[in-house]
Structure formats: structure tokens, C-alpha cells
Design an enzyme around this catalytic site. Structure first.
Site, PDB file in Angstrom:
ATOM      1  N   GLU A 193      29.575 -37.963 -47.414  1.00  0.00           N
ATOM      2  CA  GLU A 193      29.627 -39.122 -46.790  1.00  0.00           C
ATOM      3  C   GLU A 193      30.657 -40.295 -47.092  1.00  0.00           C
ATOM      4  OE1 GLU A 193      27.008 -40.259 -44.931  1.00  0.00           O
ATOM      5  OE2 GLU A 193      25.470 -38.656 -45.289  1.00  0.00           O
ATOM      6  N   GLU A 244      67.412 -21.933 -10.926  1.00  0.00           N
ATOM      7  CA  GLU A 244      67.137 -21.570  -9.572  1.00  0.00           C
ATOM      8  C   GLU A 244      68.155 -22.199  -8.753  1.00  0.00           C
ATOM      9  OE1 GLU A 244      64.433 -19.767  -8.740  1.00  0.00           O
ATOM     10  OE2 GLU A 244      63.318 -19.718 -10.816  1.00  0.00           O
TER      11      GLU A 244
END
Length: 1370
Positions: free
Chosen positions: A757, A318
Site C-alpha cells: 500500500e 527514392e
């Protein structure tokens, strides 16, 4: 002009000059456009740059042509295409010998003026062109740059927009930003996160640039804009399209930051990071650079397209606060940007460059892949095998790969600051095992480099060598034999810590951005405390289910204080992403499996749990204090606790995808637990499921890979007597768990799930996490491998091979069936052995076969079923089908199966500018559709509102306005509540979408040709005018101008109506009473759900299955609705609706609804779709809402062609109008003109009865499919031969016998009566014979008596002679 031409022809010198001029035009080099341009260009001396004026298109063209003509040895002007208004898209190529390609020169480009009103770039690039040309040969820097770089400069990508812009317009208020059709060119490129497409005809500028990018294989690029002062780098948008503040990181993020900094640091204003622009005075950018998406989200930008699709790194500069500053400022802008422009071009020469050739004859390998380890962004070689890989200084492992060749890796490549290292690859052909042949792609011989300053590495391999390690590129001897590498190291996870919710969310987003090609992040719902239930899917095509690829899932942290699984899942995500493409096992798993990972099912519980808690309960339950693993429906026990939002979200998720295998990760022990988890008695004993053998196998696959688990002695300190053989256990045999998730998976889906588990401590300290990863890493991968065991295949239709969804796969002696996915594919886990397999499906004959499952791998078993439609239809006459009808049926099937409808949705994007339209604009819009598309649209007024606004009905069909009873008629309506205008805008966009794509998209065109579509965008225009935007719960505008809720005003019976119907209601009632509609869809707002009849509080629904199915079709094609999470906290409508579908009365029961009226009096099923929680959301949300509903709206257009259709006629072929078609003994539809009928039905078998006065009742059975067009039947009536329920012949015979008996009886009675009458007459005649004898005597006697005279005077002359005589005698 004629006289001038004659003068030329008659003057010899002029004729000669003209001839020479024409000869030059013909023979001069360059393309046609260049030749035309150069013939009229002024000399460079005539156009000395003053930096005081802007060039319009004519001036720009002249200036560029003049420069090209003046410097033909280093400049060539050409056009890559034209703008909409026919202006050339000029490109100046600047390099030594610009008319030939030199592969050793990398290609660079600058593009300016993409937004036509951002003009500084246009002028600055012209100045750059002039500067490069005029200083070449004088300035050594410029000379070297031009000699070694192929530079392309496009001053204006949008010349049409520039011509409309105005000097001094700093904010773009005067237009010109977009092209001539109002399309923003920097929002029109293909985007990695969205599938929207812009009509190519409206963006010729973008299409030309795309072709240019693909053709040239640029290496580095800059896109010059205006409006502030900053350098922006990729990515420009993100998957979430957050408006701003989201850093969207590319794989080359560090390199992009460097490139942007080079430009910014050479710009005196940009490098400060403070543009001080008047419109954004407080805006600042650190170091003058910014990530595009962090600044603001840009969808469809050019810089991202270059990076993802073009081999090219591009940033956006820009240049000025004012977009079109006064010309007096141009000199200053050039001075500020000149050094930045040059320094940025020079960055094209950093990193690594080289060639890839093949070993047999040294030919170049085009399109070979260049892979840099650790950077998930690959490049491909050019036509001559050349590549340029920009890299920051460092040490890299670089691989070259090409189809048909053995890949090659060079390790330890050192990239230094300055000139690129040259690295050449020579790949040996991979010998085919079958024939020993080789596959190669060759072009011309490789050219040699002209850059003596480039360090060179040349590597060669044979067929047995795949990698090579180089420790010091500068010391390589090209003639030395290759050095074999060390074994490639697998990248292990680097982050071992506990992640709270925010930390976990950032982790997931980071990897979804960093690995977009294999990763997709989504949420299945929200927790009680509104946290997302994130799922990361990892696969080579992560966003869709690929036919034949199994779906696998891991779910962790169901109990919030059991956290090891949560961290292992994050480790697994990192491991899979980092090793994809380098580790064969990971690559194979990711390429052939769609892996879904949910790190936390209970994020609320986790937030209150405590680190170091080994066996506590704090955080175990969700925020409502319910154990989620006791909250699922159970086969043995009734779960009375309310279903929690986490549970419902996961249930809907598991039902939406064809998961095959799953694991639920817990903590507190060390074992794999498999179904069943409970039993009928609720006691601790082995509860065996039908697939017990399979569950044991997959459980052992995990436990055997865990060094501790398979020993079977977990937690000896806590539970010294506990033992699990092989580290696995049946759930109920361990302890009873009613309402568990693993059993629900097995009983209600195709998915086999176990519970793992992971350790004795539920919430171990963070320092222990690496140990858990090492213990479980191999087990986690091995368990995923188990999804590829058993049998798999496709169940398809034997006629055309189309996959059959929801077919049932059963295995003899195993009482557990699974079903096929949407495209007919299936996976059935089985232990090794031989099995009898049967496939069944609605409307098909079942098929049985045998399959032997191997010990390793999977057996493919495809089953092709034969349709039984022909068996049922053979009972009556068969409708004839022409090729066009068969083609349409094929289209319906294609759109109903797999990704057919999704692909249609993606391929038909239109450029739209979404906003809310008030009545006046709405009217103009629908009129505009009829004016622009007169052949397929017709506009009708249904009536007027209280305030005299017209209620419009737009018909879309290939024959609008004509009655076509053989085609289904589909009604869309919206705006019955004026405060919910989203539906109105969706229908307007839908109408435009259909019209624009008609004639362009074959599928859309055919659907319109075969359907009559009626769209009523706004039923309550008065209320719409009163509603207020951004009011999510306001009732303002809900009612009409009389304050009446129109959805409570539809009463068909006069006894139910207290007052006269509102005019809006009457208009819709008249439309509905047409009775020719097949389906109706009404759009409303305030929730996210699809409802079906009835709204009445106590109304039994005869065909509820069909109505619910129709609503589910819409919901299933909506990305959020089918999940069932209404989540409307703004209006109190929080909760989970299974499948996103519910009966309307359950949502809000009331009388007098349009839906109920359509059912009862219009004989048309109607569903109501609530498009979102907010009644009147901001206009910027409309694009998202359209994207969410587009596919669902299209699905209704497909669904209306299903069910059953046909014609009712008598034996002579005469159609019967008004015949009643009774569906399954309940719902009735009526035949229309031509005897046609069409009824929508849920998939399955259905009974059809046809009834008509004077004809015999007919019955048929039909099979309705979820993916096939409506079954077409012909019902022929015979005359009704029954009278009073008895056969006609019997009744006629009985009647004839009765009539005969009556006639005989009557004759007998007449004869008897006649005989008696004759005897009486005979006596009377004998008396009459003596009458003359007595007449005189009687007269004489009677004359003496007045009484006798009076008696004769009043004698009744009507009496017969006999009666008179008889009376006198008496």
C-alpha cells in the site's frame, strides 16, 4: 579461327605484340577481376557520357573499367561478389591512393539498383563516379572530398533483375524488382524484430553486401531506390509490424532526420514534400523526409541492418516517381540529384572522430566501444583504433570501453557545426586481482591525422582514473594532467503526470522502441472492454528466460482508482532504461534479473476513476463491477463470482513463467502486507503461512527503504489508531481478504508475493507524484534485490547434466515446495540459516543435501539426480542401443528443454510467399513436392470428393511408401470444414518447410528419418472451393457438396449410421482404420484453442490426463494460445480457457466427429487445433499465422517420439502381432507387424499390461518424462500354463486320474457283461445238439399246415440260429 591463330604464330610482329599483351596481364597490379577487366577496356575518350542511354551489364562493366583505367591514382574497380546468374557486383572506390587503407579517412558508400527495375539510381551513380573523377584536381570542393573520404560506389546490387526490366515500366509490372530467384533483396537482411532467415544460397547479393559491410566498417551510406521522391530514415519496421503510420524511432532519430533533410533540401522536387507521382497523386512528405515504418513497414531492410549491425548510418533515397523512366529523362534526373549526392557525402565529416589506444605502448585498440551518454547506440573502433561518431551540434559525454581496460569518459565534449572534433582516448590496462596481469588487444602504431582543420582532444588515464571532464575541447593542453570528474549524476524520471490508457500505451511503445536491447513489450490478455494488459520486461536479454536468471514482477493498478502504483511503474521503467549502462546498481539488476512490470491490471476501472479521490470506490472494480482482488481461487473460501478476463489472463501469465518474487501495488494506506490474507474462520487474526519468516524479511526490505512507511503510523488523519510495527503486517491480521492475488501466487506457483500500500490517497493530484517517486524509488529497487536471496541452482540428470524440469525442491520443516523451470533451474527464497534440501523428480531417485543461506546474497545448490529407469527395466530383457539411437534420444531431449525447439524454429526459416491455393494449385503444389523431393515424399490418393476432387495424402519419410512399424506415425489433417482454409495452408507450408530443410538442417533431417509423417491438407476440397476470403464467420463452404458437415459423419457402428458415409468421410475412415498411427493433429479455425477427445456430449475419458497433456504441448508452443484468451469477439467465442486447452465437448459437443472415430476405432489420440478467431482471414495474415504455429507443429514432431514404445515377443524371439497393450487399466493399443507398439502418455509413472491369446499376461511399470524420448521396453511372453484359471500341472494330473478311473471302470463293466453272456451261450449250444434229431420230425409235421409254411416263408434271416431256435421253442 584456326587460320587466324596460325597467322599470329607465323608473324613476328604479332607474336611480339601478343607477348607484350600477355606480359601486361600478368604483371599489372590489382585483383584478378580488375586485371581481366582492364585488359579489354576502351579508353575514357572513347566513351563520352551523353546521358541518353541506360547501360546494360556489359556496357556498365566496360564503362567502369574504362574509368578505373583512366584514373588509377584515385579510382580502383573491384567486385565484392557475384549475382545468382554470375554477374559481378562492381564497386568503384574513389579516394586518393585507392589501393591502400588510410584510417583517418572515413568510409562512405552509395548502393544503387537494389531493386532491379528501379534504374535511375544505377545511371546516376555512374554519372557520380565520372563527375568525381573528371573534376578532381579542378574543383577544390571535389578534390577535398576525394582526398579526405574513402568513397565506395556500387551502381547495381541487382544486375540480374535489371536485365529483366523494361524501359518505360514505371510501376514494375514487368518484373525485375527481385533477384533471379524471385527474392526481394531489401527484405532479406537480418531484422532486429524478427528472426526469419532467408536461404543464403538464394541471396548471394545480400550475403556479399553483408560481408562487405562487416569488413569495411562504413560510417555513412545511402541506398538509392525509385518509385517516389523522398528520403526515408530508420527504423524501417517496428515490433508490431503495423502496416503504416507507426513511427519507429531509432536512438539517433534526430541525426537521421538531419541527414535525410540534407539530401532532400538540395533536391528541387524532394524538398517540396509533394512528389506528385501519378500512382499516388495525394502522397506528401513533410520536408521531403519520412520515417520508414511510418511510411510503410519493411521487414529485413538494408538500412536498418547497417545501423544495428554495421557501425554505419544509412538512409534510403527514392529518386523518381517512375521506376524505369525513358532514357531521355536521365539528364534531368542527374541534374536534380547531383548536389544532393555531394552534400550528403560531406555529412560524413560532422560529429566526433578520433582514436583509442592503450597506455602501455600506444598500440591501437580495435573493437573498443564508443558510448555517447543519452544515445543508446554504440559504435566500435576499426583496425587502427579509429572511430567516427556522427553527432549533431551539442555537448556530449563520451565514453571509450574495451575488455581488459579501465573505461574512460570525457564529459562536456562540444560538437559544433562543420568539421568533426577529434577526441582521442588512451586506456590503461585493468590489473588482474589474481596475478596482476593485464589484457590488451594491439595492432600497428596509430597514424597521425592529415586534417589540420580538425579540433583535437587527447586524454590519458591511469589505472586509478576512470573518467575525465573537459569543459572546452579547444583549450585542452595535451600535456596537462587529467582532471578528475564530479560524481556522475543519476538520471531521474522527467514525466510526472497521470497517464490514461492511450497515454500509457504510447509511453510503453516509446520505450520499447527506444531501448530495444533491454526492453520487450507484450500483452498477457485483454480487459472486459478490450484494453491490452501490457507488460514491459526489462533485462539484458528481455525476450527469453535465461537459465539461472530469476523472474521478478510488479503488478499495479489492480484496483482502478488506486493509481500511484501505475505511475510509479512508468517512472521505474524510465529510470531503469535511462540509467542502464551508467549506474552500476541499475546495470547489475537489469543484467541479472528479468523484471516484468504491469502498470495496469485494471485499465477499464482507471478510465472511470477521478483524480483527487482519496478513499472512494469509483473505478475500483472492473467493468463487470467485480473486485479483482477478491476474484482468485481461495484455499479457505469458495469464490462463487465468475472469473473475470483480467483475472484469468493474469493467472495464465503467472503459470507460464517461473516467477520468484512479486509485489502487488495498491493504495489507501502505507504498509507492506504479506500472506496469508485470510483464514479458515474468516476472522481478523494472524494467518501464518509456512514461509512467514521469508515474507517478513522481504516486506521489511521494502518498508525500511521508505522514509515514512517503516514508522508504522500511516494515515494518522484518516485512521489515527492504526499501527503496523516496522511498516509491515500479516494480511489476515489486518483484515480478511478471501480471493486475493498474493495468496494465489504463493499457493499455486513458485512465486512469493506481497501487497504494498503506497499511500493514503488512492488517486492523488498529479502535482504530488514526484513526492511518491522520491519516497519509493529506493524501496522499489531494494525489493527487486530480494529475488537474489535464499538458494538457487540446477537440478540435473547425473548421466549427462541435462536439466530436469518440474523437479520438486522441498525444505525440511517448511511445508511449501517449489519446482524447477524448463531447463532445471530453480530459486528458493529462504531466511538466513541452515536447511535440509531435497530434490525429487519423476523417474529419478530423490537427493538430499544441506545448505547454509547467508545474510546477504544467495547460496548456489546444484542437485544431480540418478535415473531409476534401469531399476524398472531390469525386470525383463533389455533393448540394445546403438550410438545412433542414443544420439537421437539426445536430440529429442535438446529440443524439449530450454530454447532447443525455439532455436530450431529460428534457424530454419524459409523464404515463403503466402497465399491461398485453390484445389488445382494445391494439387500442383503437392505433386511438385514429390517431383522435387522424390527420396522423402510419396503422394497417395485417399479417394475423391462428391465433385470428383482428389483427397491427397502426402507421406514424408526417408523411406516413403514402406512399412516401418518400428517408427511412430504422425498424421496431420486440415480442411474438414472448407470455410476454414488456414490449416490447409499451414500444412502445405509445413510440408515444404520439412522438405526444403531435409539434408540441410541436421535436426529436421533426423526427425524425418525417424518418423513417418502423413499430411492430408484438404479433407473437404469441394467446400474449400465455395468459401470466400475475409469471411470470418461465414458458413459458406463449411459442408461438402451434399451439404453435410463431415465432422458429424464419422460413425463406426452400423447401428449408429442412418445413411451411407460421405465419400470424403469414407476416405478418411479408411486411412484412420490403418491403426498404425501414434498421434493425429487436425487443424481448424474459428477460435484460438487446442481441444482433445471427446466431442461426444456424455463420454467418459479414460486417459484424459494424456490427451489434455498432448493438447497443452501444442498450446504451450504457440505464443498466444497458451495464454487462454480466445478473444473471438467476431463469433461470440469470448472467454478465457485455462492454458488454451479444453475438452472438445465443452467447446461444441456433437456426435460423429473424426476425433472420436480416431480414438474409438483407430486407437490413435487426436487433438484439434483452432488456429485463429477468423475462419478465413485475409491472405496477408498467413505469414503471421505460420510464424505462430511453426514451433507448435514442430513440437508435435518431437512429442510423437515420447511416451512408451517397445516390442512384444515370445521366449523364442518370435514377434507377437495383435497383442493388446493396456495402459493404466484402461486404454488399449495393439501391436503391429514385428510386434511393435508405441503409446503416448503424460509424464509420470504408468502401468503397462500385455495380453495375448495363449500366453501369460505380463505387467510392467514405466516412467515417462516430458523431455526424454520414449521408454523402450521388451515384453516376452511365456506359454499360458493356466487352464480354467487353475495351474496346468494340476489340471493335467486331475485329467489323467479321471481318465484312469474311467478306463478301470469300463474294464470292470466289460468283464461282468462278458461273463453273463458266456452262460447264456452255453445253454443254447446244448439245445442245438438235439436239433438234427428233431429236424425231420418238425419238417414232416409242418408240411401239413399252410400256416407253418407261411411262417417259414417270411422268417427273418437276419436272426441268429439261437434266436430262431428260441423263437420256435416258444
Amino acid at each position: 579461327m584456326v587460320h587466324l591463330w596460325e597467322h599470329f604464330l607465323t608473324t613476328p610482329k604479332l607474336r611480339g605484340s601478343l607477348f607484350l599483351c600477355l606480359f601486361f596481364l600478368v604483371v599489372s597490379p590489382g585483383d584478378a577481376r580488375t586485371r581481366r577487366a582492364r585488359s579489354v577496356s576502351p579508353s575514357a575518350e572513347d566513351m563520352v557520357e551523353t546521358y541518353t542511354a541506360y547501360y546494360n551489364y556489359v556496357d556498365l562493366t566496360g564503362r567502369l573499367q574504362s574509368l578505373a583505367n583512366s584514373y588509377p591514382g584515385i579510382a580502383a574497380l573491384s567486385s565484392i561478389g557475384q549475382s545468382l546468374e554470375g554477374r559481378e557486383l562492381w564497386v568503384m572506390r574513389i579516394t586518393q591512393d585507392p589501393n591502400t587503407d588510410a584510417p583517418w579517412k572515413p568510409k562512405f558508400k552509395y548502393v544503387g539498383n537494389m531493386h532491379g527495375d528501379e534504374t535511375v539510381s544505377r545511371q546516376v551513380l555512374v554519372y557520380l563516379v565520372e563527375y568525381l573523377l573528371t573534376t578532381y584536381g579542378e574543383d577544390p570542393r571535389i578534390t577535398e572530398l576525394v582526398n579526405n573520404t574513402d568513397i565506395y560506389i556500387m551502381p547495381s546490387m541487382n544486375p540480374d533483375g535489371f536485365e529483366k526490366s523494361k524501359e518505360g515500366d514505371c510501376n514494375g509490372d514487368n518484373g525485375g524488382r527481385s533477384n533471379a530467384k524471385g527474392v526481394d533483396l531489401n527484405r532479406s537482411f537480418p531484422d532486429q524484430y524478427d528472426n526469419k532467415k532467408t536461404d543464403p544460397e538464394s541471396i548471394p547479393e545480400v550475403m556479399a553486401v553483408i560481408r562487405w559491410i562487416q569488413e569495411k566498417k562504413f560510417v555513412l551510406s545511402g541506398n538509392l531506390h525509385g518509385g517516389t521522391v523522398v528520403a526515408s530514415y530508420p527504423f524501417d519496421d517496428s515490433p508490431f509490424h503495423q502496416r503504416e503510420g507507426f513511427y519507429s524511432k531509432s536512438a539517433d532519430d534526430g541525426l537521421f532526420r538531419h541527414l535525410a533533410s540534407v539530401y532532400a533540401q538540395h533536391h528541387p522536387v524532394m524538398k517540396t514534400g509533394h512528389p506528385n507521382c501519378p500512382q499516388e497523386s495525394n502522397e506528401s512528405f513533410q520536408d521531403g523526409i519520412v520515417n520508414g515504418a511510418w511510411w510503410y513497414d519493411v521487414n529485413g531492410g538494408m538500412q536498418d541492418y547497417n545501423y544495428i549491425h554495421g557501425n554505419c548510418l544509412e538512409i534510403t533515397m527514392e529518386l523518381s516517381c517512375c521506376k524505369y523512366p525513358p532514357a531521355a529523362e536521365l539528364q534531368g534526373e542527374w541534374d536534380m540529384n547531383r548536389e544532393s549526392l555531394l552534400a550528403y557525402i560531406e555529412q560524413i565529416h560532422i560529429g566526433v572522430r578520433g582514436y583509442v589506444k592503450e597506455a602501455v605502448n600506444g598500440s591501437a585498440l580495435a573493437n573498443a566501444g564508443i558510448v555517447v551518454e543519452g544515445i543508446l547506440h554504440n559504435l566500435t573502433t576499426g583496425e587502427y583504433g579509429e572511430f567516427y561518431r556522427l553527432l549533431l551540434p551539442g555537448t556530449y559525454n563520451i565514453t571509450a570501453v574495451a575488455p581488459g581496460y579501465t573505461a574512460m569518459t570525457v564529459s562536456g565534449v562540444q560538437v559544433l557545426e562543420g568539421k568533426a572534433v577529434e577526441l582521442n582516448f588512451t586506456l590503461a590496462p585493468a590489473v588482474s586481482e589474481a596475478a596482476g596481469s593485464t589484457t590488451m588487444s594491439t595492432t600497428s602504431a596509430l597514424p597521425s591525422t592529415k586534417d589540420p582543420n580538425t579540433s583535437t582532444i587527447t586524454t590519458t588515464i591511469n589505472t586509478s582514473t576512470s573518467t575525465q571532464i573537459l569543459t572546452n575541447p579547444t583549450e585542452i593542453d595535451n600535456n596537462s594532467p587529467p582532471v578528475l570528474p564530479n560524481e556522475e549524476q543519476i538520471i531521474q524520471p522527467q514525466e510526472f503526470r497521470h497517464h490514461n490508457y492511450a497515454d500509457m500505451e504510447l509511453f510503453l511503445r516509446k520505450y520499447s522502441i527506444e531501448f530495444p536491447s533491454i526492453v520487450h513489450l507484450y500483452s498477457v490478455g485483454r480487459s472486459v472492454e478490450d484494453r491490452e494488459l501490457y507488460v514491459m520486461v526489462i533485462s539484458d536479454n528481455p525476450k527469453i528466460h535465461e537459465h539461472g536468471e530469476p523472474e521478478f514482477k510488479y503488478v499495479a493498478n489492480m484496483h482502478g482508482n488506486e493509481v500511484v502504483g501505475r505511475e510509479l511503474m512508468l517512472n521505474l521503467i524510465e529510470y531503469l532504461c535511462r540509467n542502464y549502462g551508467t549506474d552500476p546498481e541499475v546495470t547489475k539488476l537489469v543484467n541479472n534479473t528479468r523484471i516484468h512490470i504491469m502498470p495496469s491490471m485494471n485499465p477499464d476501472g482507471y478510465e472511470v476513476a477521478n483524480e483527487g479521490d482519496e478513499n472512494g470506490y469509483r473505478g475500483r472494480n472492473n467493468s463487470n463491477n467485480f473486485d479483482l482482488n477478491r476474484n482468485f481461487p481461495d484455499q479457505f473460501v469458495t469464490i462463487t463470482e465468475p472469473r473475470q478476463p483480467e483475472t484469468v489472463a493474469v493467472i495464465n501469465w503467472m503459470k507460464s513463467l517461473p516467477f520468484v518474487l512479486s509485489a502487488n501495488l495498491h493504495g489507501g494506506s502505507l504498509v507492506v502486507n504479506y500472506p496469508y490474507d485470510d483464514d479458515k474462520r474468516g476472522t481478523t487474526q494472524y494467518s501464518q503461512c509456512p514461509d512467514d519468516k521469508v515474507f517478513q524479511l522481504v516486506s521489511r526490505a521494502y518498508s525500511q527503504e521508505n522514509p515514512l512507511m517503516h514508522n508504522g503510523h500511516p494515515c494518522e488523519d484518516m485512521y489515527p489508531g492504526e499501527y503496523f510495527q516496522d511498516g509491515i503486517t500479516n494480511g489476515a491480521n489486518w483484515y480478511n481478504v478471501p480471493g486475493g492475488m498474493q495468496d494465489w501466487n504463493y499457493l499455486n506457483t513458485n512465486c512469493f508475493e506481497v501487497t504494498i500500500e503506497l499511500g493514503c490517497a488512492k488517486y492523488p493530484m498529479a502535482k504530488e507524484l514526484p513526492k511518491y517517486w522520491e519516497l519509493n524509488r529506493r524501496a522499489l529497487l531494494q525489493f527487486i534485490h530480494q529475488v537474489h536471496t535464499g538458494i538457487k541452482g540446477t537440478v540435473s540428470d547425473i548421466r549427462d547434466g541435462t536439466g530436469i524440469p518440474n523437479a520438486t525442491i522441498s525444505v525440511e520443516e517448511i511445508e511449501h515446495n517449489i519446482s524447477t523451470a524448463r531447463t532445471g533451474d530453480y530459486w528458493r527464497l529462504l531466511a538466513p540459516g541452515t536447511y535440509s534440501i531435497t530434490a525429487t523428480a519423476h523417474g529419478y531417485k530423490s537427493m538430499r543435501t544441506y545448505a547454509t543461506v547467508p545474510r546477504d546474497g544467495v547460496e548456489v545448490v546444484d542437485l544431480r539426480l540418478t535415473s531409476i529407469h534401469s531399476d524398472h527395466s531390469s525386470e525383463g530383457p533389455q533393448p540394445t542401443q546403438n550410438p545412433s539411437e542414443k544420439e537421437f534420444e539426445s536430440l529429442i531431449k535438446d529440443l524439449s528443454l530450454g530454447q532447443g525447439l525455439e532455436q530450431l524454429t529460428r534457424s530454419t526459416d524459409t523464404e515463403s510467399s503466402f497465399r491461398y491455393r485453390r484445389y488445382k494449385e494445391l494439387s500442383g503444389f503437392v505433386r511438385g513436392l514429390t517431383l522435387n523431393f522424390p527420396k522423402i515424399t510419396s503422394l497417395h490418393s485417399l479417394g475423391q470428393s462428391i465433385e470428383f476432387r482428389t483427397i491427397w495424402a502426402l507421406e514424408i519419410s526417408n523411406r516413403p511408401g514402406e512399412a516401418e512399424p518400428s517408427k511412430p506415425k504422425l498424421r496431420f489433417s486440415a480442411g474438414i470444414h472448407g470455410n476454414a482454409p488456414v490449416g490447409t495452408e499451414l500444412l502445405l507450408e509445413f510440408a515444404a518447410f520439412l522438405c526444403i530443410n531435409y539434408g540441410k538442417n541436421p535436426a529436421i533431417s533426423r526427425l524425418i528419418n525417424e518418423t513417418r509423417i502423413v499430411i492430408v491438407p484438404s479433407i473437404n476440397p469441394d467446400g474449400r472451393e465455395q468459401a470466400i476470403e475475409k469471411q470470418c464467420t461465414s458458413t459458406q463452404g463449411l459442408n461438402n457438396a451434399h451439404g453435410k458437415d463431415l465432422d458429424t459423419d464419422f460413425f463406426g457402428n452400423a447401428s449408429q449410421r442412418v445413411v451411407e458415409a460421405q465419400p470424403e468421410t469414407r476416405a478418411m475412415m479408411d486411412l484412420i482404420l490403418d491403426k498404425s498411427y501414434t498421434l493425429s493433429v487436425a487443424l481448424d479455425g474459428g477460435s484460438l484453442v487446442a481441444t482433445y477427445p471427446y466431442d461426444k456430449p456424455v463420454q467418459s475419458v479414460e486417459n484424459e490426463g494424456t490427451l489434455k497433456y498432448l493438447a497443452s504441448v501444442y498450446a504451450n508452443n504457440h505464443p498466444k494460445m497458451h495464454l487462454g484468451d480466445t478473444g473471438c469477439s467476431n463469433n461470440g467465442q469470448i472467454g478465457n480457457i485455462p492454458d488454451g486447452v479444453m475438452r472438445a465437448a465443452e467447446r461444441q459437443s456433437h456426435m460423429g466427429s473424426m476425433k472420436d472415430f480416431s480414438m474409438d476405432f483407430g486407437h490413435c489420440p487426436e487433438i484439434t487445433v483452432y488456429s485463429g478467431c477468423c475462419l478465413y482471414p485475409p491472405a496477408d495474415q498467413l505469414a503471421t499465422l505460420w510464424a505462430e504455429n511453426k514451433k507448435a507443429l514442430l513440437s508435435m514432431l518431437v512429442e510423437v517420439h515420447k511416451g512408451v514404445r517397445g516390442v512384444v515377443r515370445d521366449r523364442s524371439g518370435k514377434p507377437i502381432v495383435g497383442a493388446i497393450i493396456v495402459l493404466n487399466g484402461g486404454v488399449r493399443v495393439f501391436t503391429t507387424e514385428g510386434g511393435y507398439f508405441h503409446a503416448l502418455l503424460a509424464p509420470g509413472n504408468h502401468n503397462i499390461e500385455a495380453v495375448a491369446d495363449g500366453y501369460q499376461q505380463q505387467r510392467q511399470e514405466v516412467v515417462v518424462s516430458s523431455y526424454e524420448a520414449a521408454s523402450s521396453i521388451i515384453i516376452e511372453f511365456d506359454m499360458d500354463n493356466s487352464i480354467f484359471g487353475l495351474p496346468r500341472e494340476f489340471v493335467v494330473a486331475s485329467a489323467a486320474a479321471s481318465m484312469t478311473a474311467l478306463v478301470v471302470t469300463a474294464c470292470i463293466i466289460w468283464c461282468v457283461c462278458a461273463a453273463k453272456s458266456n452262460r447264456q451261450k452255453d445253454g443254447f449250444h446244448r439245445l442245438r445238439q438235439h436239433r438234427d434229431d428233431y429236424e425231420d420230425e418238425i419238417r414232416l409235421t409242418s408240411m401239413g399246415s399252410k400256416k407253418s409254411l407261411l411262417a417259414h416263408e417270411f422268417q427273418d434271416e437276419s436272426e441268429s440260429d439261437e434266436e430262431t431256435l428260441y423263437a420256435n421253442k416258444i
